[in-house]
Design an enzyme around this catalytic site. Structure first.
Site, short mmCIF file in Angstrom:
data_model
loop_
_atom_site.label_atom_id
_atom_site.label_comp_id
_atom_site.label_asym_id
_atom_site.label_seq_id
_atom_site.Cartn_x
_atom_site.Cartn_y
_atom_site.Cartn_z
N GLY A 107 0.82 -1.21 0.00
CA GLY A 107 0.00 0.00 0.00
C GLY A 107 0.84 1.25 0.00
CB SER B 71 2.78 10.55 -10.41
OG SER B 71 2.05 9.89 -11.40
CD1 TRP C 290 -5.81 4.07 -7.71
CD2 TRP C 290 -6.91 2.44 -8.78
NE1 TRP C 290 -6.82 4.64 -8.42
CE2 TRP C 290 -7.50 3.67 -9.10
CE3 TRP C 290 -7.44 1.26 -9.33
CZ2 TRP C 290 -8.61 3.76 -9.94
CZ3 TRP C 290 -8.53 1.36 -10.17
CH2 TRP C 290 -9.09 2.59 -10.47
CD GLN D 48 3.49 -4.25 -51.07
OE1 GLN D 48 3.31 -3.02 -50.96
NE2 GLN D 48 4.03 -4.77 -52.15
CD GLU E 252 5.00 -1.57 -9.73
OE1 GLU E 252 6.00 -0.96 -9.29
OE2 GLU E 252 4.39 -2.42 -9.08
#
Ligand SMILES: Cc1cc2nc3c(=O)[nH]c(=O)nc-3n(C[C@H](O)[C@H](O)[C@H](O)COP(=O)(O)OP(=O)(O)OC[C@H]3O[C@@H](n4cnc5c(N)ncnc54)[C@H](O)[C@@H]3O)c2cc1C
Length: 390
Positions: free
Chosen positions: A132, A140, A164, A284, A368
């Site tokens: 946590g 961030s 989260w 292509q 992360e």
């Protein structure tokens, strides 16, 4: 015709042990995990029934030596995570959190008694952990966190909320980061056990990404924990960041696994699917997409191998991990989107793994350290100028 995805024969550069570790996990993912993943993704659940087998394969805390852990080298561990994420980012997240974000901080910052108590049980999958750090208002910028731990005799009292958190609702123990005073340097790690009064978790519903992974909110309301539940060697924001660095290393490898699964699916589909009288793989424009995919997979895998060798030599810098996480996840997401396009309407159906990987990778791009936060980390490294604050 070239059937594999390993265009530069990177496999030839691996040791027998590394190949063995990778191949046993590949078998597990193909025979045990794949048959279950669609159901779990639809239902928004993690296949907990597989935890004993994951533990039996030695994947939990795999690089730790002792404490019933496998003691793998970092390249072998990376290959293992790659195979897990070929299955699903949620499966790799489960192993990453348990290994890098729960076992690693206990191993690095805990007392011998904490290690003896938790590491073998976590390695055997008898106990599940979560980490946590993120809060509703601080993602961030975790140094701004509001969660506080206050000493009261032989207890700490925790107040705050974490958001989260992977495995939150199923965890027996949470590694929780809280301020013990003012500023990020006062951050310490604490072990909070399930069932402690004042500690509660709630499942985050409505996710469209990482559905086969449990994500939760943690709440601490005058939660009293014994004084020895602090991780005594943890000091300041650098401690949780060192754990994230371990996990990011694994993500750099894992993302290639998701990309490979998308590439193989798109290549096979393009060989079979006929439009305008010939397989679409013969056009292509479609070939250009497939070539971009295998090129970027090859480059990402070479990056991983070099990263793993630097880590095994104890020479890895966090900024090097940031570069690889940022590159490999962004390309994996682009590759998933290209694969989705090649499959046409089938690309949005869960009969194929592509849309699931594509949705998962949106989370992997953000967690992360977001893609842009890793640009700031590498940017600061190469210019000496900090762009975090504008
Ligand atoms: C499925 C899932 C599982 C997770 N599991 C865990 C877990 O187990 N434990 C845990 O602690 N956390 C977990 N997280 C949280 C995750 O680490 C955060 O979501 C992440 O750090 C980003 O924080 P945020 O969502 O608050 O976004 P924000 O920090 O609000 O960022 C929003 C946007 O702003 C940008 N931004 C922010 N600052 C800057 C800047 N200085 N310059 C330029 N752009 C900037 C970001 O790049 C991003 O694009 C998980 C997240 C998800 C989605």
């Amino acid at each position: 015709m070239f059937e594999s995805w390993d265009y530069y024969r990177i496999d030839a550069d691996l040791t027998d042990e590394q190949r063995l570790a990778r191949d046993s996990v590949k078998r597990f993912v193909d025979t045990r995990f794949r048959p279950l993943v669609t159901k779990h993704f639809r239902e928004g659940t993690f296949p907990r029934e597989l935890i004993p087998e994951i533990a039996e394969l030695g994947l939990l805390g795999a690089t730790i030596k002792g404490y019933d852990c496998a003691g793998m080298d970092n390249v072998a561990y990376g290959l293992v995570l790659q195979e897990l994420e070929r299955g699903d980012s949620g499966l790799r997240s489960f192993v990453s959190v348990q290994s890098s974000l729960v076992m690693y901080p206990i191993w690095r910052y805990g007392t011998e008694a904490q290690k003896q108590r938790w590491l073998p049980a976590l390695a055997r999958g008898e106990k599940i952990g979560c980490f946590g750090l993120t809060e509703p208002d601080f993602g961030s910028d975790p140094g701004g966190m509001r969660t506080r731990a206050k000493k009261d005799g032989d207890h700490w009292i925790l107040n705050g909320a974490k958001m989260w958190i992977t495995n939150g609702s199923i965890a027996d123990v949470a590694v929780v980061w809280a301020k013990t005073g003012e500023g990020p340097q006062s951050i310490r790690g604490f072990l909070v056990e399930k069932g402690t009064p004042g500690y509660s978790t709630s499942l985050i519903e409505g996710k469209f990404s990482l559905r086969a992974s449990v994500t939760s909110e943690l709440a601490f309301d005058d939660c009293r924990i014994p004084a020895d539940n602090i991780l005594p060697e943890s000091k300041g924001l650098g401690s949780p960041l060192s754990c994230l660095n371990q996990a990011r290393y694994g993500i750099a490898w894992g993302a290639v696994g998701a990309a490979v699964d998308c590439y193989e699916c798109a290549r096979d589909y393009a060989r079979e699917r006929v439009q305008f009288g010939k397989p679409i793989g013969g056009f292509q424009l479609v070939q250009n997409k497939l070539v971009t995919m295998i090129t970027e997979i090859t480059k990402a895998e070479l990056l991983c191998l070099r990263l793993g060798r630097l880590k095994d030599a104890n020479e890895l810098r966090p900024e090097q991990v940031s570069l690889a996480k940022r590159n490999n996840v962004a390309w994996a997401l682009d590759i998933a989107r290209m694969a989705r396009d090649i499959l046409g309407a089938n690309g949005i159906a869960d009969e194929y793994p592509v849309i699931r990987h594509m949705l998962n990778l949106e989370s992997v791009y953000t967690y992360e350290g977001t893609h842009d936060i890793h640009a700031l980390i590498v940017g600061r490294d190469i210019t000496g100028l900090d762009a975090f604050h504008g």
